[in-house]
Design an enzyme around this catalytic site. Structure first.
Site: not given
Ligand SMILES: Cc1ncc(C[n+]2csc(CCOP(=O)(O)OP(=O)(O)O)c2C)c(N)n1
Length: 326
Positions: A245, A249, A257
């Site tokens: 990435r 985020h 971080y």
């Molecule tokens: C059930 C749920 N928990 C928390 C969130 C908030 N949230 C959105 S993206 C994210 C991180 C996801 O990380 P990852 O699956 O590694 O995907 P990346 O963002 O790195 O592409 C979170 C915690 C959400 N949308 N749904």
């Protein structure tokens, strides 16, 4: 695309992957600017660094194979041919989007192109995707369903339920993890007990494959092999692509971080210039050809912005429309 070159990407596919990834990068750069200018909401989760992987995986499938995507980036939609102005109207909450602007940045849906959307909470895609795969087989089609997700999302309970069901039912499903090392600000080593997400496949009776997600060829080959397996009735595959990435985020993330050294190391691994160099080295496009492609994409992005600006914001009075089938 009915016939695929299984031994590797042919030139046409390579160019298509490059075009999709480059379009996504330029489109998202413009959306970032629009967000900074207050013209669109700032909720976009940029796909920078992951577009090549996403485009290569989708190039190995048929253009109508059902897809549930993650929240990161626009390449999934561009790869399936959804026009940029339609995507932008969704992102900008304007009439003209696939959801008439109600889906916002994460819920572009176009069933005719196999784009089935994203669950409202992360993890829902797994069980929906397993259900779609089951339904397609039940109906007698040879469609292969793909579910994209991140490393963080692989820790949701639905992953394990869906993987087990897919494994025992031998569903035509590809679980495609884009492991970018972070779930928001949490490093994968702090959230996940196994070294490779793909290691979990053994627990669900399916192959687990790790690929370098910066290598379009490797991603294409792994996805094509998984699709062949699924279409032959041999069941699901879990693919884990190690990606980077490149940015935060989401747009507002200041990445406190991550150290500066880590940030610059990650940015130096950008696969898009690597793919561009590959395309040039193979003689598929020269510098002038790439310049024309950049100009073409720039014009398409300009047109999409103009269309978006001409459309009305979604009217609050329509908020309850479209919730149920007529
Ligand atoms: C059930 C749920 N928990 C928390 C969130 C908030 N949230 C959105 S993206 C994210 C991180 C996801 O990380 P990852 O699956 O590694 O995907 P990346 O963002 O790195 O592409 C979170 C915690 C959400 N949308 N749904």
């Amino acid at each position: 695309m009915d016939e695929l070159v299984r031994t590797g990407m042919d030139d046409g596919v390579r160019l298509r992957v490059f075009r999709t990834a480059l379009t996504a990068r330029r489109f998202e750069e413009r959306i970032t600017q629009l967000a900074h200018d207050g013209e669109v909401p700032s909720g976009l989760h940029l796909g920078a660094g992951q577009e090549v992987c996403q485009a290569a995986a989708l190039a190995a499938l048929r253009d109508d194979d059902p897809m549930l995507y993650g929240h990161r980036g626009t390449a999934y939609w561009i790869a399936r041919g959804i026009p940029l102005d339609v995507i932008l109207c969704d992102i900008a909450c304007r009439e003209g989007g696939t959801n008439r602007g109600k889906g916002g940045v994460m819920h572009v849906v176009d069933p005719g192109r196999g784009v089935l959307g994203e669950s409202g909470t992360l993890g829902g895609n797994f069980v929906i995707g397993a259900g779609v795969a089951f339904a397609e087989r039940y109906r007698g089609t040879d469609a292969v369903t793909i579910v994209f997700f991140g490393d963080g999302t692989s820790n949701r309970g639905q992953f394990h339920e869906a993987a087990n069901f897919a494994g025992v039912q031998k569903l035509p499903l590809i679980l495609f993890c884009e492991n970018n090392g972070y779930g928001l600000s949490v490093p994968v080593t702090a959230s996940t007990a196994v070294v490779n997400i793909a290691d979990r496949a053994a627990g669900y009776g399916m192959p687990g494959v790790v690929v370098d997600g910066n290598d379009a060829e490797a991603v294409f080959a792994a996805t094509a092999a998984a699709a062949d397996r699924a279409r032959a009735g041999e069941g699901p595959t879990l693919i884990e692509a190690k990606v980077n990435r490149i940015g935060g985020h989401w747009l507002a993330d200041q990445e406190r971080y991550r150290s500066d050294a880590e940030k610059s190391a990650v940015r130096s691994l950008d696969p898009l210039p690597l793919l561009r160099a590959d395309v040039e080295a193979r003689g598929l496009l020269d510098a002038a050809g790439i310049g024309s492609l950049e100009a073409e994409i720039g014009a398409a992005v300009d047109d999409a912005v103009a269309v978006m600006r001409s459309r009305d914001l979604v009217a609050p009075s329509t908020v309850l429309e479209g919730l149920f089938a007529p």
